[in-house]
Enzyme design. Structure first.
Site, mmCIF file in Angstrom:
data_model
loop_
_atom_site.group_PDB
_atom_site.id
_atom_site.type_symbol
_atom_site.label_atom_id
_atom_site.label_comp_id
_atom_site.label_asym_id
_atom_site.label_seq_id
_atom_site.Cartn_x
_atom_site.Cartn_y
_atom_site.Cartn_z
ATOM 1 N N TYR A 51 33.971 74.200 43.287
ATOM 2 C CA TYR A 51 33.224 73.291 42.394
ATOM 3 C C TYR A 51 33.556 73.545 40.916
ATOM 4 C CZ TYR A 51 30.291 72.740 46.618
ATOM 5 O OH TYR A 51 29.833 72.535 47.901
ATOM 6 N N SER A 227 21.372 66.473 42.432
ATOM 7 C CA SER A 227 21.130 65.334 41.546
ATOM 8 C C SER A 227 21.406 65.760 40.114
ATOM 9 C CB SER A 227 19.688 64.828 41.661
ATOM 10 O OG SER A 227 19.485 63.792 40.722
HETATM 11 N N1 LIG Z 1 29.906 73.183 52.466
HETATM 12 C C1 LIG Z 1 30.461 72.018 52.184
HETATM 13 O O1 LIG Z 1 31.578 71.706 52.618
HETATM 14 C C2 LIG Z 1 29.704 71.040 51.348
HETATM 15 C C3 LIG Z 1 30.125 69.701 51.291
HETATM 16 C C4 LIG Z 1 29.376 68.805 50.524
HETATM 17 C C5 LIG Z 1 28.258 69.248 49.836
HETATM 18 N N2 LIG Z 1 27.891 70.572 49.884
HETATM 19 C C6 LIG Z 1 26.711 71.069 49.117
HETATM 20 O O2 LIG Z 1 25.597 70.252 49.426
HETATM 21 C C7 LIG Z 1 25.068 69.692 48.227
HETATM 22 C C8 LIG Z 1 24.444 68.336 48.507
HETATM 23 O O3 LIG Z 1 25.379 67.437 49.052
HETATM 24 P P1 LIG Z 1 26.032 66.238 48.202
HETATM 25 O O4 LIG Z 1 26.060 66.565 46.761
HETATM 26 O O5 LIG Z 1 27.322 65.926 48.882
HETATM 27 O O6 LIG Z 1 25.076 65.012 48.509
HETATM 28 P P2 LIG Z 1 23.516 64.677 48.385
HETATM 29 O O7 LIG Z 1 22.771 65.782 47.774
HETATM 30 O O8 LIG Z 1 23.114 64.174 49.730
HETATM 31 O O9 LIG Z 1 23.569 63.395 47.462
HETATM 32 C C9 LIG Z 1 23.799 63.437 46.090
HETATM 33 C C10 LIG Z 1 23.753 61.987 45.602
HETATM 34 O O10 LIG Z 1 22.457 61.451 45.895
HETATM 35 C C11 LIG Z 1 21.853 61.018 44.691
HETATM 36 N N3 LIG Z 1 20.427 61.369 44.793
HETATM 37 C C12 LIG Z 1 19.866 62.602 44.707
HETATM 38 N N4 LIG Z 1 18.532 62.543 44.870
HETATM 39 C C13 LIG Z 1 18.226 61.241 45.076
HETATM 40 C C14 LIG Z 1 17.015 60.560 45.299
HETATM 41 N N5 LIG Z 1 15.847 61.209 45.339
HETATM 42 N N6 LIG Z 1 17.059 59.216 45.479
HETATM 43 C C15 LIG Z 1 18.230 58.562 45.442
HETATM 44 N N7 LIG Z 1 19.425 59.151 45.231
HETATM 45 C C16 LIG Z 1 19.427 60.492 45.038
HETATM 46 C C17 LIG Z 1 22.559 61.731 43.587
HETATM 47 O O11 LIG Z 1 22.573 60.924 42.427
HETATM 48 P P3 LIG Z 1 22.377 61.498 40.938
HETATM 49 O O12 LIG Z 1 23.090 62.817 40.846
HETATM 50 O O13 LIG Z 1 23.013 60.428 40.123
HETATM 51 O O14 LIG Z 1 20.892 61.608 40.708
HETATM 52 C C18 LIG Z 1 23.967 61.866 44.150
HETATM 53 O O15 LIG Z 1 24.709 60.668 43.944
HETATM 54 C C19 LIG Z 1 26.291 69.651 47.301
HETATM 55 O O16 LIG Z 1 25.926 69.442 45.961
HETATM 56 C C20 LIG Z 1 26.896 70.988 47.600
HETATM 57 O O17 LIG Z 1 26.176 72.017 46.935
HETATM 58 C C21 LIG Z 1 28.585 71.457 50.641
#
Ligand SMILES: NC(=O)c1ccc[n+]([C@@H]2O[C@H](COP(=O)([O-])OP(=O)(O)OC[C@H]3O[C@@H](n4cnc5c(N)ncnc54)[C@H](OP(=O)(O)O)[C@@H]3O)[C@@H](O)[C@H]2O)c1
Length: 258
Positions: A51, A227
């Site tokens: 990241y 977020s």
């Molecule tokens: N181990 C792995 O391979 C792997 C892969 C992917 C992710 N991860 C980890 O998991 C974390 C979460 O997954 P992710 O970032 O892929 O996806 P996520 O948390 O499911 O989704 C993030 C997205 O959802 C939006 N969002 C957040 N809260 C919301 C709400 N209450 N209502 C509507 N939209 C909302 C955010 O927008 P805004 O930011 O614009 O508010 C952003 O666009 C990552 O940040 C990372 O730390 C790990």
């Protein structure tokens, strides 16, 4: 934030089941988001070498004034660094400004299950640079392979998880093995317009996103929403004040069947 449950890990750490995801956050935006998250009550932050934001995460942790031992910090080793894990954890700790992380994960299986890499992870743990070690994006067969080879199971497996991906057999398989299941991309993998989420949300006076996050906790699965938006960061943390009935959990589980 009151009473977010924790998972007890074999190294003695307690992982809060709600964490703050930081993928795609960088620079000032990452620093501000992590500060906002810590102010909102998150006590678990998820980062990774990949990241490129460990320095901002570390600075936000220090500046927050929250004592180090009250925040659970995870980072991850990318497969491209599988040949130099010791150098990689040293760089992560340096960037984070920490002596050790609470959890260090193999970000993806390095081709195969990575038994040699897992041995080296265990050595880093034994040296005290990670309290617990685990894996990410592993299937249960790969979890079994590294466990069989070393006699030590991963503390955690971090995998994509959401109502649409709910799999009772995978959940049960991790429970039987004593491996904590941690879900990622809970919001991205969810249709927040699904009627069942709205019905359950309305019954509790919360949002569909909050239902999805609370649903993870009801299953004992860790969830790490990301977020960059202060209001969403706070709303995503406000899931301790309500709970879902067994019937509501089962209805949300049903989203996996489309
Ligand atoms: N181990 C792995 O391979 C792997 C892969 C992917 C992710 N991860 C980890 O998991 C974390 C979460 O997954 P992710 O970032 O892929 O996806 P996520 O948390 O499911 O989704 C993030 C997205 O959802 C939006 N969002 C957040 N809260 C919301 C709400 N209450 N209502 C509507 N939209 C909302 C955010 O927008 P805004 O930011 O614009 O508010 C952003 O666009 C990552 O940040 C990372 O730390 C790990």
């Amino acid at each position: 934030m009151t009473q977010i449950p924790t998972a007890d890990l074999p190294g003695g750490g307690r992982m809060p089941l709600l964490g703050f995801g930081t993928w795609q956050l960088s620079g000032r935006q990452c620093y501000d988001a992590v500060r906002t998250a810590l102010d909102a009550g998150y006590r678990h932050v998820d980062t990774a070498t990949m990241y490129r934001n460990e320095a901002e995460v570390g600075r936000a942790l220090r500046d927050s004034g929250v004592p180090r031992d009250e925040v659970f910090v995870t980072t991850k080793l990318p497969p491209a660094r599988a040949d130099r894990p010791e150098e990689t954890i040293a760089a992560s700790l340096d960037a984070l400004g920490l002596d050790r992380v609470d959890l260090w994960l193999v970000h993806w299986p390095p081709g195969d299950a990575g038994v040699d890499l897992w041995r080296r992870f265990l050595a880093v743990r034994d040296d005290g640079r990670a309290r617990d070690v685990g894996v990410s994006n592993y299937g249960l067969a790969q979890v079994d392979e590294v466990t069989r080879a070393t006699g030590e199971r991963p503390a955690v497996n971090q995998v994509p998880w959401a109502p649409s991906r709910y799999d009772a057999a995978v959940e049960q398989g991790h429970r039987e093995r004593g491996v904590a299941l941690e879900g990622y991309s809970p919001i991205k993998n969810t249709d927040l317009g699904a009627p069942v989420l709205h019905e359950v949300a309305d019954a509790h006076g919360v949002t569909p996103a909050q239902v999805v996050l609370r649903w993870h906790l009801e299953h004992g699965v860790a969830v790490i929403p990301k977020s960059a938006t202060p209001e969403r960061i706070a709303a995503n943390a406000a899931i301790a004040g309500f709970s879902l009935s067994a019937e509501e959990v089962a209805r949300v589980d049903g989203l996996a069947r489309g």
